[in-house]
Write a protein that holds these residues in place. Structure first.
Motif, PDB file in Angstrom:
ATOM      1  N   THR A  87       0.847  -1.206   0.000  1.00  0.00           N
ATOM      2  CA  THR A  87       0.000   0.000   0.000  1.00  0.00           C
ATOM      3  C   THR A  87       0.878   1.251   0.000  1.00  0.00           C
ATOM      4  N   TYR A  88       1.995   1.188   0.745  1.00  0.00           N
ATOM      5  CA  TYR A  88       2.910   2.341   0.771  1.00  0.00           C
ATOM      6  C   TYR A  88       3.455   2.641  -0.632  1.00  0.00           C
ATOM      7  N   PHE A  89       3.702   1.573  -1.425  1.00  0.00           N
ATOM      8  CA  PHE A  89       4.241   1.761  -2.780  1.00  0.00           C
ATOM      9  C   PHE A  89       3.162   2.113  -3.813  1.00  0.00           C
ATOM     10  N   PHE A  90       1.898   2.122  -3.373  1.00  0.00           N
ATOM     11  CA  PHE A  90       0.804   2.414  -4.300  1.00  0.00           C
ATOM     12  C   PHE A  90       0.564   3.923  -4.334  1.00  0.00           C
ATOM     13  N   PHE A  91       1.028   4.544  -5.409  1.00  0.00           N
ATOM     14  CA  PHE A  91       0.988   6.008  -5.467  1.00  0.00           C
ATOM     15  C   PHE A  91      -0.179   6.547  -6.280  1.00  0.00           C
ATOM     16  N   SER A  92      -1.047   5.655  -6.784  1.00  0.00           N
ATOM     17  CA  SER A  92      -2.165   6.135  -7.607  1.00  0.00           C
ATOM     18  C   SER A  92      -3.270   6.754  -6.755  1.00  0.00           C
ATOM     19  N   LYS A  93      -3.216   6.537  -5.460  1.00  0.00           N
ATOM     20  CA  LYS A  93      -4.213   7.136  -4.568  1.00  0.00           C
ATOM     21  C   LYS A  93      -3.458   7.859  -3.450  1.00  0.00           C
ATOM     22  N   GLU A  94      -3.965   9.025  -3.089  1.00  0.00           N
ATOM     23  CA  GLU A  94      -3.288   9.827  -2.062  1.00  0.00           C
ATOM     24  C   GLU A  94      -3.283   9.103  -0.716  1.00  0.00           C
ATOM     25  N   HIS A  95      -2.157   9.180  -0.013  1.00  0.00           N
ATOM     26  CA  HIS A  95      -2.051   8.480   1.269  1.00  0.00           C
ATOM     27  C   HIS A  95      -2.731   9.290   2.379  1.00  0.00           C
ATOM     28  N   ARG A  96      -4.035   9.206   2.405  1.00  0.00           N
ATOM     29  CA  ARG A  96      -4.837   9.898   3.431  1.00  0.00           C
ATOM     30  C   ARG A  96      -5.863   8.936   3.997  1.00  0.00           C
ATOM     31  N   GLY A  97      -6.401   9.234   5.185  1.00  0.00           N
ATOM     32  CA  GLY A  97      -7.442   8.408   5.790  1.00  0.00           C
ATOM     33  C   GLY A  97      -6.967   6.986   6.032  1.00  0.00           C
ATOM     34  N   THR A  98      -7.798   6.002   5.671  1.00  0.00           N
ATOM     35  CA  THR A  98      -7.462   4.593   5.919  1.00  0.00           C
ATOM     36  C   THR A  98      -6.210   4.187   5.141  1.00  0.00           C
ATOM     37  N   ILE A  99      -6.150   4.614   3.859  1.00  0.00           N
ATOM     38  CA  ILE A  99      -4.983   4.272   3.021  1.00  0.00           C
ATOM     39  C   ILE A  99      -3.710   4.837   3.678  1.00  0.00           C
ATOM     40  N   GLY A 100      -3.823   6.063   4.188  1.00  0.00           N
ATOM     41  CA  GLY A 100      -2.673   6.713   4.834  1.00  0.00           C
ATOM     42  C   GLY A 100      -2.221   5.933   6.058  1.00  0.00           C
ATOM     43  N   ALA A 101      -3.196   5.466   6.861  1.00  0.00           N
ATOM     44  CA  ALA A 101      -2.856   4.713   8.075  1.00  0.00           C
ATOM     45  C   ALA A 101      -2.187   3.389   7.717  1.00  0.00           C
ATOM     46  N   VAL A 102      -2.754   2.715   6.705  1.00  0.00           N
ATOM     47  CA  VAL A 102      -2.180   1.424   6.271  1.00  0.00           C
ATOM     48  C   VAL A 102      -0.770   1.645   5.711  1.00  0.00           C
ATOM     49  N   ALA A 103      -0.634   2.723   4.911  1.00  0.00           N
ATOM     50  CA  ALA A 103       0.685   3.031   4.333  1.00  0.00           C
ATOM     51  C   ALA A 103       1.701   3.342   5.438  1.00  0.00           C
ATOM     52  N   LYS A 104       1.208   3.952   6.527  1.00  0.00           N
ATOM     53  CA  LYS A 104       2.111   4.291   7.642  1.00  0.00           C
ATOM     54  C   LYS A 104       2.646   3.008   8.293  1.00  0.00           C
ATOM     55  N   VAL A 105       1.745   2.032   8.493  1.00  0.00           N
ATOM     56  CA  VAL A 105       2.197   0.735   9.036  1.00  0.00           C
ATOM     57  C   VAL A 105       3.202   0.121   8.051  1.00  0.00           C
TER      58      VAL A 105
END
Lengths: 215, 216
Positions: free
Chosen positions: B158-176
């Motif tokens: 998810t961290y390497f997935f740049f097609s969607k902004e890392h905010r909200g749930t995606i941001g939290a998952v990317a942070k992990v």
């Protein structure tokens, strides 16, 4: 023709060799094996081209008495000597009997190339240490995690670490290497795999054509 | 143990010390050793390629007039053809006809790209996803670790997935994901350092034991 022919060769070769994986027939197996031999042969010419380029570069520097020309002569002499030694004497230890003279090629490998390579890699220990000192200062949470993980793995790999932690460091180091490290590596490998596959597809379809020299 | 009298050991020591001298600063001894390394290494790999790869794969079948992979005259033609294509690489030195050198390069790219496409999807994607898809269980420490690996992989990707902004749930998952990656990078770094230190110890052991003979 200057562009179309190479693009056609790349497409036909890449497409045929990709498709052959899905056709379980001996002919396609042979086709793949032949392609690998072809790769070795054409690759060998690329290596010869590299050696010729290296020779031209250093020969030009030596002839023109450009700065560092003496070192270029050293490179040319060593290159020539290794090639002459290789084609006139034994190149594998199995070719000489026990206690016999191993030949100048193997001798140069053992006493010149091997210590040079090992020492160059060993030298990196100092540079890694100095880079780590600059990069690993625990200024942010992420840098702290990186630092802690590295320190635990380093201490877990030496007897001192186990002595000061009663065996805890080696256990935590192993856990770090086999759980979070595996997760991180796996995510990276999947990403790299998708990236390489996409790049291969671009090469096959002629979208990526940097090998044609910018045209 | 007395100091070594083997000329090979003295040569190896000389080159070892030349490389270590770079720790002080760039100097003529280091440059000399560096250029020796380039020349010897290029010569060594050229000979190895010719004698150990091309000789059994190409020169020997051509000499015998028989290729086991494809018997008959067609097999010999299939061996000579890449040699002719390989020779085209030397057109790179011609200003007028250097475009001809693209043909062997295109062939190398084609032979590389086709199998790579399938092999990478098979080995780096499918074979990495397979062991990640585990049955969720917390019954033992090992199964808990497997679940952690699966979570780490998903978050890392998810961290390497740049097609969607890392905010909200995606941001939290990317942070992990980035935390997992940092632990992984730290562990890899520590492991690499220890490998390099082990090489360094090897060089010191060589100097102290094989050359000076002060340790046994």
């Amino acid at each position: 023709m200057r562009r179309q022919l190479p693009l056609a060769i790349t497409f036909i070769t890449a497409f045929t060799l990709a498709v052959q994986y899905f056709i379980p027939h001996r002919t396609f197996e042979i086709l793949y094996e032949v392609s690998q031999v072809w790769l070795q042969i054409v690759g060998a010419f690329a290596m010869v081209l590299g050696i010729v380029s290296l020779w031209q570069l250093h020969w030009g520097k030596a002839r023109g008495r450009k700065p560092g020309w003496g070192y270029s002569i050293v490179t040319l002499v060593c290159l020539t000597a290794m090639i002459v030694f290789g084609f006139t004497g034994p190149t594998k230890l199995g070719e000489v009997g026990p206690g016999e003279w191993i030949g100048p090629f193997n001798w140069s490998y053992d006493n010149v190339l091997s210590p040079l390579s090992a020492t160059m890699f060993a030298l990196l220990a100092y540079f890694i240490a100095s880079a780590a000192y600059r990069a690993f200062r625990a200024r942010t949470a992420l840098a702290t995690i990186l630092l802690l993980s590295a320190v635990i793995v380093m201490l877990g790999r030496v007897p001192l670490g186990d002595v000061i932690s009663f065996g805890l460091f080696s256990k935590v180091a192993n856990w770090l290497l086999y759980v979070p490290n595996v997760a991180a590596k796996r995510a990276i490998v999947i990403g790299v795999g998708l990236g390489v596959a996409a790049m291969s597809l671009k090469v096959m379809l002629g979208i990526e054509r940097s090998y044609m020299g910018g045209e | 143990m007395p100091i070594s009298t083997d000329i090979g050991v003295w040569v190896a020591v000389f080159f070892t010390l030349c490389i270590f001298s770079f720790l002080y600063k760039d100097n003529p001894f280091y440059k000399f050793a560096e250029h020796v390394a380039v020349g010897v290494s290029a010569g060594y790999w050229f000979v190895v390629l010719m004698k150990e790869t091309l000789e059994p794969a190409v020169f020997l079948p051509l000499k015998q007039g028989r290729w086991n992979l494809v018997p008959g005259p067609f097999g010999i033609f299939l061996l000579i053809l890449p040699v002719l294509i390989g020779l085209l690489l030397f057109f790179r030195f011609s200003k007028k006809y250097n475009y001809i050198a693209r043909i062997p390069i295109a062939l190398i790219y084609g032979i590389g790209a086709g199998p790579t496409l399938v092999q990478y999807l098979q080995n780096s994607v499918i074979r990495q996803i397979q062991p990640t898809m585990v049955k969720i269980s917390f019954a033992s420490w090992d199964s808990f670790s497997e679940v952690l690996i699966a979570v780490g992989v998903v978050c890392g990707l998810t961290y390497f997935f740049f097609s969607k902004e890392h905010r909200g749930t995606i941001g939290a998952v990317a942070k992990v994901g980035i935390w997992t990656l940092m632990i992984g990078f730290g562990a890899t770094f520590g492991f690499t350092v220890m490998a390099r230190v082990s090489l360094l110890i090897g060089r010191f052991v060589f100097l102290m034991r094989d050359w000076l003979g002060v340790i046994s």
